[in-house]
Design an enzyme around this catalytic site. Structure first.
Site, PDB file in Angstrom:
ATOM      1  N   ASP A 169       0.779  -1.040   0.040  1.00  0.00           N
ATOM      2  CA  ASP A 169       0.061   0.022   0.034  1.00  0.00           C
ATOM      3  C   ASP A 169       0.837   1.388   0.024  1.00  0.00           C
ATOM      4  OD1 ASP A 169      -0.019   1.038   3.112  1.00  0.00           O
ATOM      5  OD2 ASP A 169       0.068  -1.188   3.127  1.00  0.00           O
ATOM      6  N   ASP A 184      -9.343   3.128   6.015  1.00  0.00           N
ATOM      7  CA  ASP A 184      -8.270   3.118   6.880  1.00  0.00           C
ATOM      8  C   ASP A 184      -8.826   3.760   8.139  1.00  0.00           C
ATOM      9  OD1 ASP A 184      -6.136   3.249   8.254  1.00  0.00           O
ATOM     10  OD2 ASP A 184      -4.791   4.146   6.715  1.00  0.00           O
ATOM     11  N   GLU A 230      -7.831   3.910  12.274  1.00  0.00           N
ATOM     12  CA  GLU A 230      -6.793   3.730  13.263  1.00  0.00           C
ATOM     13  C   GLU A 230      -7.023   4.762  14.287  1.00  0.00           C
ATOM     14  OE1 GLU A 230      -2.584   4.404  11.484  1.00  0.00           O
ATOM     15  OE2 GLU A 230      -3.930   3.860   9.330  1.00  0.00           O
TER      16      GLU A 230
END
Length: 362
Positions: free
Chosen positions: A155, A244, A246
């Site tokens: 990525d 994503d 986090e």
């Protein structure tokens, strides 16, 4: 500034050589039982200490594009492996916080005590250059990495502006996730070029969103992704959009100031918008620890493919315990640097199954 090609979470040399690190599960990271929306999480007594940082120069954020301003033409793909820069650079997490442009895993690194994400060119290892990545690759080899029997991938974001996709394919990569947007305030100036070139080099590819739940709703975040180049195509080569999500910054709080129920609602809002637009559930990138802390280990997202970020300590055969929504993982970020650009990832099965996964329409 040297173009950062690959990064290694800011760990001391001894820690890297000793093996790998685990984010999200296991004894190294504790789980708070406090609802994040009603009280401040109590830090785990077992949280890792601040790592030792190499004495290199911090960089500034690349590819920061105002939404209403045309992006600068991105750097062309590097076609000569020798043209890639060598050496080590540091990416300041504080700078990422300031500019709203984070690499995938930056929040995980900060939560682990790092102040920088260290980048190194894969070519430095090939020519015998001394770099932090050399320690990562050596420890991965001793531990059995990459995970055996899996399809390799990576990525990237604007922090890797000159990726050699052809060389990555030759090194075994078959898929890549490319950062498109962050929250509702950042658009990667390299996304469109990287996304298109990945397909030209015969890689399965997908776009990802770095979530900022305190900035806007899940629906607004998804719509911003689609408005600014994020996409999904029914071409058999496109992976589902990736969320994503986090750890938030110190100023935001681990869970962005949201309660368990509010965070679950935010993710559902993002889900609904992506499904309405594409017919596919987005993949979710996270750690088991964050999932426990911020959703109360929700079991409500089993339709979302899991992209788990866990670096195992003893072996590379399994990422270990997963969040309750999943009985199996789909993608696994198993190292922060290695022979491929950016983070090192794998798909759980062989290439035939990856092709089927990319060809799904629901």
């Amino acid at each position: 500034m040297r173009a950062p090609i690959s990064r290694l979470l800011g760990l001391g040399t001894a820690a890297v050589v000793a093996g790998a690190i685990t984010f999200g599960s296991g004894p190294a990271v504790g789980v708070t039982a406090t609802n994040p929306g009603t009280a401040s999480p109590t830090p785990s007594a077992a949280a890792p200490s601040s790592p030792t940082q190499p004495a290199t120069t911090a960089t500034t954020a690349p590819g920061t594009t105002a939404p209403e301003t045309a992006a600068e033409p991105p750097a062309p793909e590097s076609t000569d492996p020798a043209a890639a820069p060598s050496g080590v650079d540091q990416l300041s997490i504080a700078e990422m916080d300031r500019t709203g442009n984070h690499t995938m895993g930056a929040g995980i690194a900060a939560h682990a005590g790092a102040s920088h994400v260290t980048t190194a060119s894969p070519d430095a290892l090939a020519v015998g250059g001394a770099s932090a990545q050399a320690f990562s690759a050596a420890s991965a080899a001793r531990a059995g990495g990459p995970p055996p029997g899996r399809v390799q991938g990576f990525d990237i974001s604007a922090w890797q502006p000159s990726v050699n996709f052809l060389q990555a394919y030759r090194n075994g990569a078959r898929f890549v996730y490319v950062k498109a947007t962050e929250g509702t305030s950042y658009v990667s100036s390299t996304y469109k070029q990287q996304y298109a070139t990945a397909k030209q080099r015969n890689l399965y590819r997908g776009g990802y969103v770095y979530a900022q739940p305190s900035q806007a709703s899940g629906a607004a975040t998804a719509n911003y992704f689609f408005k600014h180049g994020g996409q999904w195509s029914k071409d058999g080569k496109t992976l589902p959009p990736l969320l994503d999500i986090e750890y938030g910054s110190a100023a935001q709080g681990t869970c962005y100031g949201k309660s368990w129920s509010s965070m679950r609602s935010w993710i559902k809002d993002f889900n609904r918008t992506v499904v309405a637009k594409t017919g596919r559930y987005p993949a979710i990138y996270t750690t088991t620890d964050w999932w426990k802390r911020c959703t109360n280990n929700s079991n409500q997202f089993s339709k979302n493919p899991l992209f788990v970020a866990i670096y195992p300590v003893k072996n590379f055969t399994t990422p270990g315990t997963l969040g309750r929504s999943w009985s199996k993982w789909t993608f696994w970020q198993w190292a922060a640097s290695g022979t491929l650009p950016g983070d090192q990832d794998v798909y759980r099965n062989d290439i035939t199954y990856l092709k089927r996964f990319a060809s799904r329409t629901s």
